[in-house]
Scaffold this motif. Sequence first.
Motif, PDB file in Angstrom:
ATOM      1  N   MET A   1      -2.178   0.160  -2.337  1.00 40.25           N
ATOM      2  CA  MET A   1      -2.504  -1.206  -1.907  1.00 40.25           C
ATOM      3  C   MET A   1      -3.984  -1.333  -1.562  1.00 40.25           C
ATOM      4  SD  MET A   1       0.602  -2.167   0.685  1.00 40.25           S
ATOM      5  CE  MET A   1       2.321  -1.889   0.273  1.00 40.25           C
ATOM      6  N   SER A   2      -4.520  -0.305  -0.909  1.00 37.24           N
ATOM      7  CA  SER A   2      -5.920  -0.366  -0.479  1.00 37.24           C
ATOM      8  C   SER A   2      -6.880  -0.425  -1.661  1.00 37.24           C
ATOM      9  CB  SER A   2      -6.256   0.838   0.411  1.00 37.24           C
ATOM     10  OG  SER A   2      -6.380   2.034  -0.345  1.00 37.24           O
ATOM     11  N   ARG A   3      -6.399  -0.005  -2.829  1.00 36.50           N
ATOM     12  CA  ARG A   3      -7.204  -0.092  -4.045  1.00 36.50           C
ATOM     13  C   ARG A   3      -7.005  -1.415  -4.771  1.00 36.50           C
ATOM     14  NH1 ARG A   3      -9.208   4.851  -6.009  1.00 36.50           N
ATOM     15  NH2 ARG A   3      -9.132   4.027  -8.140  1.00 36.50           N
ATOM     16  N   GLY A   4      -6.117  -2.261  -4.244  1.00 39.78           N
ATOM     17  CA  GLY A   4      -5.940  -3.591  -4.795  1.00 39.78           C
ATOM     18  C   GLY A   4      -4.885  -3.714  -5.878  1.00 39.78           C
ATOM     19  N   SER A   5      -4.145  -2.643  -6.173  1.00 38.87           N
ATOM     20  CA  SER A   5      -3.128  -2.712  -7.224  1.00 38.87           C
ATOM     21  C   SER A   5      -1.986  -3.640  -6.817  1.00 38.87           C
ATOM     22  CB  SER A   5      -2.570  -1.321  -7.522  1.00 38.87           C
ATOM     23  OG  SER A   5      -1.481  -1.406  -8.420  1.00 38.87           O
ATOM     24  N   ARG A   6      -1.628  -4.568  -7.716  1.00 34.94           N
ATOM     25  CA  ARG A   6      -0.538  -5.519  -7.460  1.00 34.94           C
ATOM     26  C   ARG A   6       0.651  -5.252  -8.379  1.00 34.94           C
ATOM     27  NH1 ARG A   6      -1.445  -9.059  -2.972  1.00 34.94           N
ATOM     28  NH2 ARG A   6      -3.701  -8.999  -2.587  1.00 34.94           N
ATOM     29  N   HIS A   7       0.766  -4.064  -8.884  1.00 33.81           N
ATOM     30  CA  HIS A   7       1.783  -3.768  -9.891  1.00 33.81           C
ATOM     31  C   HIS A   7       3.134  -3.371  -9.317  1.00 33.81           C
ATOM     32  CE1 HIS A   7      -1.201  -4.217 -12.976  1.00 33.81           C
ATOM     33  NE2 HIS A   7      -1.947  -3.240 -12.481  1.00 33.81           N
ATOM     34  N   PHE A   8       3.302  -3.424  -8.016  1.00 28.57           N
ATOM     35  CA  PHE A   8       4.580  -3.041  -7.418  1.00 28.57           C
ATOM     36  C   PHE A   8       4.815  -3.858  -6.146  1.00 28.57           C
ATOM     37  CE2 PHE A   8       1.568  -0.745  -4.914  1.00 28.57           C
ATOM     38  CZ  PHE A   8       2.154  -0.571  -3.667  1.00 28.57           C
ATOM     39  N   ALA A   9       6.056  -3.785  -5.656  1.00 29.05           N
ATOM     40  CA  ALA A   9       6.409  -4.467  -4.411  1.00 29.05           C
ATOM     41  C   ALA A   9       7.396  -3.616  -3.628  1.00 29.05           C
ATOM     42  CB  ALA A   9       7.016  -5.838  -4.697  1.00 29.05           C
ATOM     43  N   ILE A  10       7.367  -3.745  -2.316  1.00 26.67           N
ATOM     44  CA  ILE A  10       8.366  -3.127  -1.448  1.00 26.67           C
ATOM     45  C   ILE A  10       9.573  -4.057  -1.409  1.00 26.67           C
ATOM     46  CG2 ILE A  10       8.918  -2.434   0.917  1.00 26.67           C
ATOM     47  CD1 ILE A  10       5.931  -1.792   1.304  1.00 26.67           C
ATOM     48  N   ILE A  11      10.759  -3.537  -1.764  1.00 23.29           N
ATOM     49  CA  ILE A  11      11.948  -4.391  -1.815  1.00 23.29           C
ATOM     50  C   ILE A  11      13.068  -3.914  -0.882  1.00 23.29           C
ATOM     51  CG2 ILE A  11      11.465  -5.152  -4.174  1.00 23.29           C
ATOM     52  CD1 ILE A  11      13.664  -3.192  -5.113  1.00 23.29           C
ATOM     53  N   GLY A  12      12.854  -2.805  -0.180  1.00 23.48           N
ATOM     54  CA  GLY A  12      13.885  -2.327   0.728  1.00 23.48           C
ATOM     55  C   GLY A  12      13.395  -1.183   1.590  1.00 23.48           C
ATOM     56  N   VAL A  13      14.172  -0.882   2.632  1.00 26.14           N
ATOM     57  CA  VAL A  13      13.882   0.228   3.542  1.00 26.14           C
ATOM     58  C   VAL A  13      15.141   1.076   3.645  1.00 26.14           C
ATOM     59  CG1 VAL A  13      13.106   0.898   5.843  1.00 26.14           C
ATOM     60  CG2 VAL A  13      12.341  -1.280   4.862  1.00 26.14           C
ATOM     61  N   PRO A  14      15.127   2.295   3.118  1.00 24.17           N
ATOM     62  CA  PRO A  14      16.364   3.097   3.076  1.00 24.17           C
ATOM     63  C   PRO A  14      16.806   3.691   4.409  1.00 24.17           C
ATOM     64  CG  PRO A  14      14.557   4.304   2.073  1.00 24.17           C
ATOM     65  CD  PRO A  14      14.037   2.924   2.364  1.00 24.17           C
ATOM     66  N   GLU A  15      15.869   4.220   5.191  1.00 19.55           N
ATOM     67  CA  GLU A  15      16.263   4.968   6.391  1.00 19.55           C
ATOM     68  C   GLU A  15      15.083   5.172   7.328  1.00 19.55           C
ATOM     69  OE1 GLU A  15      14.220   7.563   5.836  1.00 19.55           O
ATOM     70  OE2 GLU A  15      14.290   7.513   3.682  1.00 19.55           O
ATOM     71  N   ASN A  16      15.398   5.799   8.443  1.00 20.82           N
ATOM     72  CA  ASN A  16      14.403   6.269   9.394  1.00 20.82           C
ATOM     73  C   ASN A  16      14.724   7.730   9.663  1.00 20.82           C
ATOM     74  OD1 ASN A  16      13.341   7.064  12.032  1.00 20.82           O
ATOM     75  ND2 ASN A  16      12.748   4.926  12.287  1.00 20.82           N
ATOM     76  N   PHE A  17      13.739   8.612   9.438  1.00 21.49           N
ATOM     77  CA  PHE A  17      14.017  10.054   9.569  1.00 21.49           C
ATOM     78  C   PHE A  17      13.205  10.678  10.694  1.00 21.49           C
ATOM     79  CE2 PHE A  17      10.675   9.543   6.403  1.00 21.49           C
ATOM     80  CZ  PHE A  17       9.712  10.466   6.798  1.00 21.49           C
ATOM     81  N   GLY A  18      13.029   9.955  11.777  1.00 22.06           N
ATOM     82  CA  GLY A  18      12.144  10.402  12.852  1.00 22.06           C
ATOM     83  C   GLY A  18      12.513  11.690  13.539  1.00 22.06           C
ATOM     84  N   ARG A  19      13.728  12.177  13.339  1.00 21.89           N
ATOM     85  CA  ARG A  19      14.148  13.379  14.056  1.00 21.89           C
ATOM     86  C   ARG A  19      14.127  14.638  13.200  1.00 21.89           C
ATOM     87  NH1 ARG A  19      17.901   9.549  15.240  1.00 21.89           N
ATOM     88  NH2 ARG A  19      19.501  10.591  14.001  1.00 21.89           N
ATOM     89  N   VAL A  20      13.643  14.548  11.962  1.00 19.60           N
ATOM     90  CA  VAL A  20      13.613  15.737  11.105  1.00 19.60           C
ATOM     91  C   VAL A  20      12.178  16.074  10.675  1.00 19.60           C
ATOM     92  CG1 VAL A  20      15.976  15.517  10.289  1.00 19.60           C
ATOM     93  CG2 VAL A  20      14.144  14.330   9.063  1.00 19.60           C
ATOM     94  N   GLU A  21      11.215  15.663  11.481  1.00 17.44           N
ATOM     95  CA  GLU A  21       9.812  16.014  11.289  1.00 17.44           C
ATOM     96  C   GLU A  21       9.180  16.104  12.666  1.00 17.44           C
ATOM     97  OE1 GLU A  21       6.666  14.473   8.212  1.00 17.44           O
ATOM     98  OE2 GLU A  21       6.776  12.986   9.818  1.00 17.44           O
ATOM     99  N   GLY A  22       8.312  17.085  12.856  1.00 16.05           N
ATOM    100  CA  GLY A  22       7.708  17.194  14.170  1.00 16.05           C
ATOM    101  C   GLY A  22       6.756  18.361  14.297  1.00 16.05           C
TER     102      GLY A  22
END
Length: 333
Positions: free
Chosen positions: A98-119
């Motif tokens: 996105m920071s490079r300005g590409s408009r060729h894709f879109a975010i269409i969903g959020v699958p999960e939150n994995f906050g407890r398996v990284e640290g």
Amino acid sequence: MQETRRRFIKGAAMGAAALALPMAGKTWAAGAQAVRYGGSAWLGHYPAWLAIQAGYFKNEGLDVGWESFGTTSARVSALLSGNIDMAVTAAPAALAVMSRGSRHFAIIGVPENFGRVEGLIVRDGVQNLQDLKGKKIGVTFASSAHLLVLNLLDQAGLKAGKEVAVLNVPAPEMPAAFQAGQIDAAAAWTPQFNAIRSMPGARLLADDTQFSLYKDYGVTPGPDVLVARRAFLDKHPETVKRFLKAYFRANEQLRAQPESTVAALTELTKLSAADQLEMVKGADWYGASEQGALLAPGSKYIDGLQQLAEMMVRYGQIDKTPPVREWVDSAYL
């Protein structure tokens, strides 16, 4: 930070899509709408894999092909070049494009939150973040764990590279480096996260729930997002709606009946049944009914992604902050 910036931006935007390795999937009856999905064994891809194996896509008249990628940058590059239609990717990689300005894709969903398996895992003698002063932290640069480390040190008022040595260690080598005493602390995600935590004298100092944006927005350092090629969205809107219906049916199964998903998922991950179940239970799986609130204009989650982009600029990960909302499209839910 130059290497980090190259890996996030140049790697995500220009990585070779040829790294995609076709993986045998199920082929359905002639006439089914084809969709090309880019995945890996990472847990963010469990819903798509499960929906293929359980026949959820088939029930919606879709023939979803699976292509496996070794890196996020290769997956994103394949999406941008039109070699795949949909994928899950870590948000920092999407933000870099996105920071490079590409408009060729879109975010269409959020699958999960994995906050407890990284640290951040430390040895017994380290009781708090201040105890890391003068010590060595191993982390894979240009990763979500890298952002976590920089943010945790920032919260503690410690300067990375001056008061604390932050060393670039490839994820697969992290357990051995920690065990050999080459580093005093390790920032990792599963499965290395689990392996290091199980070592004698190791303890978890902080996970993604201590990330500053998680506290305010529920956003981890590298949240997964479901993305689609804009040209595919425009040409096949009804196909996308059917894809999402089947996809989030799999998410509901992961959340409500995790034991029932293990057999299918171990074909992908090669984990033991026990480890696989732990992985599934270690994430919070979002259903279809939650997507509208997550992706709505002004939602806390999208505001959190915007803050994540600003943080990446501060930490030298990307050059400028994109208006994230302009890449979000909830019209297909």
